[in-house]
Design an enzyme around this catalytic site. Structure first.
Site, short mmCIF file in Angstrom:
data_model
loop_
_atom_site.label_atom_id
_atom_site.label_comp_id
_atom_site.label_asym_id
_atom_site.label_seq_id
_atom_site.Cartn_x
_atom_site.Cartn_y
_atom_site.Cartn_z
N GLU A 194 9.10 0.60 -6.01
CA GLU A 194 9.61 1.04 -4.70
C GLU A 194 11.04 0.55 -4.55
OE1 GLU A 194 6.45 -0.30 -1.63
OE2 GLU A 194 5.81 -1.03 -3.58
N LYS B 89 13.95 -1.64 -2.84
CA LYS B 89 14.00 -2.93 -2.15
C LYS B 89 14.97 -2.79 -0.99
CE LYS B 89 14.75 -7.84 -2.87
NZ LYS B 89 14.94 -7.94 -1.44
N ARG C 237 11.64 -8.94 6.41
CA ARG C 237 10.26 -8.81 5.94
C ARG C 237 9.35 -9.15 7.11
NH1 ARG C 237 7.91 -10.28 0.87
NH2 ARG C 237 5.82 -9.35 0.86
N ARG D 123 9.00 -13.21 8.16
CA ARG D 123 8.69 -14.03 6.99
C ARG D 123 8.90 -15.51 7.26
NH1 ARG D 123 11.61 -14.82 1.64
NH2 ARG D 123 11.03 -16.94 2.19
N GLU E 22 8.83 -3.96 5.89
CA GLU E 22 10.20 -4.36 6.17
C GLU E 22 10.66 -3.75 7.50
OE1 GLU E 22 11.59 -5.93 3.28
OE2 GLU E 22 13.51 -6.49 4.18
N LYS F 154 11.57 -8.52 -8.29
CA LYS F 154 12.64 -7.81 -7.58
C LYS F 154 13.80 -7.61 -8.56
CE LYS F 154 13.99 -12.13 -5.28
NZ LYS F 154 14.09 -12.82 -3.99
#
Lengths: 343, 529
Positions: free
Chosen positions: B226, B228, B233, B248, B276, B399
């Site tokens: 996907e 980023k 987050r 987060r 997100e 990531k």
């Protein structure tokens, strides 16, 4: 100005043929006090106040050609009457008074109007032209009376001791360190870094009594230091030596600590606004007491302070000098000392 | 106010979170009951409306000190804070006032409807009866933030240390609905006014930066890829008709994103999803700078909601109708997430994170290189068979960010920062060459060490062209390498380009001004994208 000129090398007395606190080497230098931005290396001949003599020799070399005078003791050089007057900044600090054909100019060097019980208290001197510093030339700078400052500092040490922490004060070797020693005298044993210790020795050898201290050796005994008081010069902030001090609580001591942003800038445990410079009210009172018809403002907030003086009817001009880099200059010096003490 | 004043002194000086927690615990152990509640209230932004305008306070300070306005402003630009400047310039106190925090707060609430004359009398009396630090705090209690680096999370950790109660539960408790007049400290902590079962979040699963060759990851079909995104987050918890959004950093941020909450209430099912929070306008993801304008606002105005709409890109499903899904494979969680999302009409407020189809790893490299064009910061690679781990675990989630672009530019303006940075020049404006002159391309303030900032501040003091005010024009001499995530043409900028998330990469002491980039070489980066 009538007989004093601001030149590239420093403040120059034309008929006297000498400089005041020059920043480039000259033949004849008259020195206001021992800080590195005022007393520089390389001059052929130095003249200073008696109590500054040992400090200058310690910092600039034992072999320098140096003469000294007591406060208020005049000496005529090429027809100019020169005398030193207490500036209350550090031990031996003096305002330099010059008189030529009845016209008087006073150069303050650095000064503090508030007594600190360790340097000769500031005396105001009347003159035609007054050359003043302006390090803390904003109305946000107002120092606490010495007793309140002392109370705050003592309370901090006692609080540290109650939770088994060692109180470490950070301040310049010349001036701040001796003042802290005086403020902390009798509270507990004071351990000082070798840069401070050596300077203290030089001062004491010239006959000036200082509060009792212990030398902090590089391989110090941690148990002997625990819960006590330590004074270190600024270059030691973040050093291995500081990290070795058991449960250290660190306090920065400087006029800049008046502002929260400055206190928070360094990762320390406390910041005390202890300054050896005049605060806003001190600067104003010194200028007014001089009764000068013209005021030249040097290092610090020169633009602001001089603009304000003009607004309240005191003719003033700002002057760009090389003073006020005390921090950098003395840190370099202390870095060298630090390096040598590690070996 | 001694207790509170000591606490603020302890909090403002240290940058160690543990020392802050220690000081807070100390306060909660010793302060009066009502003061503790006020402290929580103030530090979580639940404050009574400002009773006295700051312009009035400034005016009264002029009257007392008889200082000219320009000198006050000069002081202000050195201090960087109005309440502190006033506290510093006022004369020393002439009497002593000692009142607990809650009494000050009650008096300030009562002051709000009074006449200007009455307000003045009250404020002047306080100013002359408090020491510098207390005076500063008094000014801050009237209005303004303390800027002492105490987040809700730090506060909650202190309360957790004090009480032994779970920190996330405490977060819910202090954010929840409670009234200072009717609740007591221990009830607040125990959460008698909330149902924590409805908000309880899961720990986030975090990814490592990709450090190996793509081929070492194995077969492409075993990976879910996907984009980023550079947003916040977040975890949305919907249980029993209540909706909570956790960041987060384990803060509850529900009230900051009303449009997301509204969309979530359309669902019938209960669930916990990971995703997100992004600024999303006309189906385009905006820059993090834009999203930032929405954060930590006391009031979210209608205009702000229209200017910077926010949406949620869903990544993962952690709980579905009270069943913990975290041990199920990624693939299965994703399928269930898609099924769940098919039950409502989706819009810009809520979207599924798009899955990128790719046949081989080579293609993926190219897709990553182009991520910047849609304001994405790279790719996320997730093993299709992996569970939703607790925290950071190597191997299953990677990531893979795009490398930042860089240019060399020269500093032309310097400005003092605020709060901790108010004593130094920390905010700089940079320019590149254009014809015979320079043109501004970016403003940046991060990326340098404290020592470098100190050195630059000294240089600015010496090389500034103006003598007054907070902004200094400096000689174009210091060269910096500026990194940024993207670049686009812009009509709003004089240079004709806008950089995305510019920051200082390093100070190029080795580079003379003659070697900095030109506007042509900067514009060429857009074409190269």
């Amino acid at each position: 100005m009538k007989f004093v000129k601001f030149t590239k090398k420093g403040i120059y007395c034309v008929p006297g043929k000498f400089y005041l606190d020059p920043w480039y080497p000259v033949k004849h230098a008259i020195i206001s006090h021992g800080h590195a931005d005022h007393a520089r290396k390389g001059n052929k001949h130095y003249l200073c106040q008696n109590d500054s003599k040992a400090i200058l020799k310690h910092r600039l070399g034992l072999d320098i050609a140096i003469e000294s005078l007591a406060y208020n003791e005049p000496k005529t050089i090429n027809g100019v009457k020169v005398s030193f007057h207490p500036a209350g900044h550090v031990i031996g600090s003096a305002q330099i008074r010059l008189e030529f054909k009845g016209f008087v100019v006073v150069f303050t060097g650095d000064y503090k109007t508030q007594p600190d019980f360790i340097s000769a208290p500031f005396e105001s001197v009347k003159c035609h032209e007054f050359i003043t510093e302006s390090t803390f030339g904003l109305p946000i700078y107002k120092w606490l009376p010495e007793e309140m400052l002392q109370k705050n500092i003592h309370n901090w040490v006692l609080k540290n001791q109650s939770v088994n922490r060692t109180s470490v004060f950070i301040g310049y070797s010349l001036g701040k360190a001796q003042r802290l020693m005086k403020l902390l005298e009798g509270l507990d044993t004071i351990h000082v870094h070798s840069a401070i210790h050596n300077l203290n020795n030089a001062i004491e050898n010239s006959g000036i009594a200082l509060p009792k201290t212990e030398l902090l050796k590089y391989d110090f005994d941690k148990k002997a230091i625990q819960n006590k008081i330590v004074i270190l010069p600024p270059a030691l902030l973040g050093s291995k030596l500081l990290k070795k001090i058991p449960n250290a609580a660190t306090a920065l001591c400087s006029g800049w600590m008046q502002i929260r942003g400055n206190r928070r800038w360094q990762a320390v445990d406390a910041g005390f606004p202890v300054s050896d410079h005049a605060d806003w009210d001190g600067l104003l009172s010194a200028v007014k007491a001089s009764e000068a018809e013209k005021v030249y403002v040097t290092h610090g907030s020169q633009a602001t302070f001089s603009k304000y003086l003009n607004e309240i009817g005191i003719p003033s001009e700002e002057v760009i000098t090389e003073y006020g880099e005390e921090e950098l200059a003395s840190q370099d010096k202390e870095n060298q000392t630090k390096a040598s003490s590690i070996q | 106010m001694k207790h509170f004043s000591n606490l603020i002194s302890a909090l403002e000086i240290t940058n160690k979170t543990n020392a802050k927690i220690e000081a807070l615990v100390d306060y909660f152990k010793t302060a009066p009951e009502k003061d503790k509640l006020w402290l929580i209230s103030i530090f979580t932004g639940k404050r009574p409306p400002r009773p006295v305008k700051s312009s009035l306070m400034k005016q009264w300070a002029f009257e007392i000190t008889k200082l000219p306005e320009w000198l006050f402003l000069e002081s202000y630009s050195t201090v960087g804070d109005l309440g502190e400047t006033i506290a510093l310039i006022l004369p020393n106190p002439t009497h002593t006032i000692e009142k607990p925090l809650h009494q000050w707060m009650q008096e300030l609430i009562a002051l709000k409807p009074k006449t200007e004359e009455e307000k003045k009398k009250y404020v002047l009396n306080a100013w002359s009866g408090l020491e510098m630090q207390e005076r500063l705090i008094f000014n801050k209690l009237i209005g303004g933030s303390f800027r002492i680096g105490v987040s809700k999370k730090t506060l909650v950790n202190a309360l957790s240390k004090l009480s032994g109660i779970d920190a996330n539960q405490l977060m819910h408790s202090i954010i929840g609905n409670w009234n200072i007049e009717t609740i007591n400290f221990s009830d607040l902590l125990n959460g008698s006014h909330i149902n924590y079962d409805n908000s309880k979040p899961y720990p986030f699963c975090l990814a490592y930066a990709l450090e190996k060759d793509l081929l070492a990851l194995g077969k492409p079909e075993e990976w879910q890829v996907e984009y980023k995104w550079d947003g916040i987050r977040g975890q949305i918890v919907k249980r029993n008709n209540e909706v909570y959004i956790w960041s987060r950093g384990e803060e509850l941020v529900t009230s900051q994103f009303p449009e997301i909450v509204e969309t979530i209430t359309n669902f019938k099912d209960d669930f916990v999803i990971d995703g997100e929070i992004l600024a999303l306008k006309d189906s385009t993801v905006l820059l993090f700078n834009d999203l930032q304008k929405r954060l930590n606002r006391k009031n979210i105005t209608k205009k702000l909601l229209e200017d910077i709409p926010v949406g949620f890109y869903a990544y993962d499903l952690l709980e579905y109708n009270n069943q913990d899904f975290r041990d199920k494979p990624m693939q299965e969680r994703r399928n269930q997430l898609e099924t769940l999302f098919s039950t409502v009409a989706l819009n810009d407020k809520l979207k599924l994170s798009k899955i990128i189809n790719f046949k081989n790893w080579e293609v993926l490299k190219e897709i990553r290189e182009n991520a910047r064009t849609i304001n994405s910061e790279g790719l996320m690679l997730k093993q299709k068979a992996s569970p939703y781990h607790v925290g950071r675990k190597k191997g299953d989630w990677w990531k893979w960010k795009v490398e930042p672009l860089t240019i060399d530019a020269v500093m032309i303006y310097a400005q003092k920062g605020s709060g901790r940075r108010s004593s130094k020049y920390t905010d700089y404006t940079f320019a590149v060459k254009k014809d015979d002159g320079l043109v501004t391309v970016a403003k940046a303030y991060s990326g340098l060490t404290d020592a470098e900032i100190t050195e630059i501040s000294k240089w600015v003091n010496k090389n500034a062209i103006e003598k007054f005010g907070p902004v200094r024009t400096v000689k174009p001499e210091l060269v910096f390498e500026i990194a940024f995530e993207g670049i686009a043409y812009s009509k709003r900028h004089k240079s004709g380009v806008a950089l995305r998330f510019p920051r200082i990469k390093r100070w190029r002491k080795d580079k003379p001004v003659s070697e900095i980039d030109t506007i042509e070489s900067v514009t060429a980066l857009i074409e190269a994208q």
